[in-house]
Scaffold this active site. Structure first.
Site, mmCIF file in Angstrom:
data_model
loop_
_atom_site.group_PDB
_atom_site.id
_atom_site.type_symbol
_atom_site.label_atom_id
_atom_site.label_comp_id
_atom_site.label_asym_id
_atom_site.label_seq_id
_atom_site.Cartn_x
_atom_site.Cartn_y
_atom_site.Cartn_z
ATOM 1 N N THR A 33 -61.108 25.445 14.122
ATOM 2 C CA THR A 33 -62.483 24.963 14.159
ATOM 3 C C THR A 33 -63.416 26.094 14.536
ATOM 4 O O THR A 33 -62.973 27.209 14.802
ATOM 5 C CB THR A 33 -62.588 23.777 15.145
ATOM 6 O OG1 THR A 33 -63.878 23.176 15.049
ATOM 7 C CG2 THR A 33 -62.377 24.230 16.586
ATOM 8 N N ASN A 34 -64.705 25.834 14.535
ATOM 9 C CA ASN A 34 -65.720 26.800 14.952
ATOM 10 C C ASN A 34 -66.342 26.328 16.255
ATOM 11 O O ASN A 34 -66.339 25.139 16.544
ATOM 12 C CB ASN A 34 -66.828 26.891 13.905
ATOM 13 C CG ASN A 34 -66.451 27.747 12.726
ATOM 14 O OD1 ASN A 34 -65.449 28.454 12.734
ATOM 15 N ND2 ASN A 34 -67.256 27.679 11.684
ATOM 16 N N THR A 35 -66.935 27.260 16.984
ATOM 17 C CA THR A 35 -67.671 26.894 18.186
ATOM 18 C C THR A 35 -69.051 26.403 17.783
ATOM 19 O O THR A 35 -69.811 27.139 17.157
ATOM 20 C CB THR A 35 -67.821 28.119 19.108
ATOM 21 O OG1 THR A 35 -66.521 28.662 19.322
ATOM 22 C CG2 THR A 35 -68.449 27.730 20.425
ATOM 23 N N ALA A 100 -71.742 24.417 11.566
ATOM 24 C CA ALA A 100 -70.905 25.614 11.586
ATOM 25 C C ALA A 100 -69.642 25.254 10.802
ATOM 26 O O ALA A 100 -68.634 24.824 11.367
ATOM 27 C CB ALA A 100 -70.568 26.011 13.015
ATOM 28 N N VAL A 101 -69.747 25.367 9.481
ATOM 29 C CA VAL A 101 -68.637 24.977 8.598
ATOM 30 C C VAL A 101 -67.547 26.046 8.675
ATOM 31 O O VAL A 101 -67.853 27.246 8.581
ATOM 32 C CB VAL A 101 -69.136 24.851 7.142
ATOM 33 C CG1 VAL A 101 -68.007 24.392 6.224
ATOM 34 C CG2 VAL A 101 -70.335 23.916 7.045
#
Ligand code: CTP
Ligand code: CA
Length: 222
Positions: A33-35, A100-101
Site C-alpha cells: 500500500t501507499n502512505t 495515492a494509487v
C-alpha cells in the site's frame, strides 16, 4: 453585496473524487500500500459539498467518516478504484484524483497464505492503470484536477505531471509539508502558472482549491 443570494461556486455540478491509499493484495493476509491518510481528499470532498456540488467520493481504506452530504464508494485496489470511477463518471463535470494509487500490484495474488522459508523471495509486480490520466484522455473528459506529492523538485515534477496527463489544474505539495498532518502547504499549477497558497488546515486549503477550480471551470465553459 448580499452574499446570501450569491449562487454557490459549484451549484449544479457533479464532482467525482478519489482519495486515500489503495491496497494491493499479495495473499489473503498481506498486501502493499501507499502512505496516505485520506484527509486531503476527504476535506476536498467536504468543500465540494459545501460549494453546492453533487459529490461521489471513491475511497481506498482510510478509517475516516463519510463527509456529510457526499456519496462514498469504498474500494481496496487500484483496479477496483478504476471500476468505481468509471461507474461514477457519467454526468460528472469535475474529476479530482487525490488518491495515492499504488503504481504496481502483485502480478498474481496467491489464493492461500504464502508460507515463509529461509530463502530470498521475489514478488513480481505489474503496473496499475493511471486512473487520472485515463479519465483526462477520454472524449468529453470532465475538468480534471491532479495531485502530486513530491519529496524534492516540486515545481518541475508537478508541472511535468500536469502536462503529461493533460490536466488543466494540479495541486502540488512536498510530502514533508503535508503527509498525515492536519495542515498543508500547497502550490496550484495551471496554464497561467504557479499559485502558492498559504500554509493552512486541510479544510481551509480545500476551500481555496475549490475556489480556484470553480474560477477555471467558469472560464473553460465560456
Ligand atoms: N494517479 C492515478 N492513478 C495512478 C497513479 C496516479 O489516478 N495509477 C493520480 C493521483 O491520484 C494523482 C496523480 O495521478 O492525482 C499523480 O500521482 P503521482 O503518484 O504523484 O504521479 P505518478 O504519475 O504516479 O508518478 P510517480 O509516482 O512516478 O511520481
Ligand atoms: Ca505514483
Amino acid at each position: 453585496v448580499i452574499a446570501f443570494f450569491r449562487p454557490k461556486l459549484l451549484a449544479g455540478r457533479k464532482v467525482v473524487l478519489t482519495a486515500g491509499p489503495t491496497f494491493e493484495a499479495i495473499d489473503p493476509v498481506r498486501g502493499i500500500t501507499n502512505t496516505s491518510s485520506g484527509k486531503m481528499g476527504y476535506a476536498l470532498a467536504q468543500a465540494c459539498v459545501r460549494a453546492g456540488a453533487e459529490v461521489v467520493l471513491v475511497s481506498g481504506p482510510t478509517g475516516l467518516p463519510v463527509p456529510a452530504g457526499a456519496q462514498r464508494v469504498d474500494v481496496r485496489s487500484a483496479l477496483q478504484m478504476r471500476d468505481a470511477v468509471t461507474a461514477a463518471l457519467p454526468g460528472a463535470d469535475v474529476f479530482i484524483g487525490v488518491a495515492a494509487v499504488a503504481d504496481y500490484r502483485p502480478a498474481e495474488a496467491a489464493e492461500h497464505k504464502v508460507k515463509k522459508s529461509s530463502a530470498d523471495m521475489t514478488l513480481r509486480l505489474t503496473p496499475n492503470p493511471d486512473i487520472l490520466a485515463e479519465v483526462a484522455a477520454r472524449e468529453n473528459a470532465p475538468f480534471c484536477v491532479g495531485f502530486a506529492a513530491e519529496s524534492r523538485d516540486l515545481d518541475a515534477y508537478a508541472e511535468g505531471k500536469r502536462r503529461a496527463k493533460r490536466l488543466p489544474m494540479l495541486v502540488g505539495n512536498l510530502v514533508q509539508d503535508g503527509l498525515g498532518s492536519d495542515d498543508n502547504l500547497v502550490i496550484l499549477y495551471d496554464d497561467a502558472g504557479r499559485h502558492p497558497l498559504e500554509r493552512a488546515p486541510k479544510t481551509e486549503v480545500a476551500r481555496r482549491i475549490v475556489e480556484h477550480l470553480a474560477g477555471l471551470l467558469k472560464t473553460a465553459a465560456n
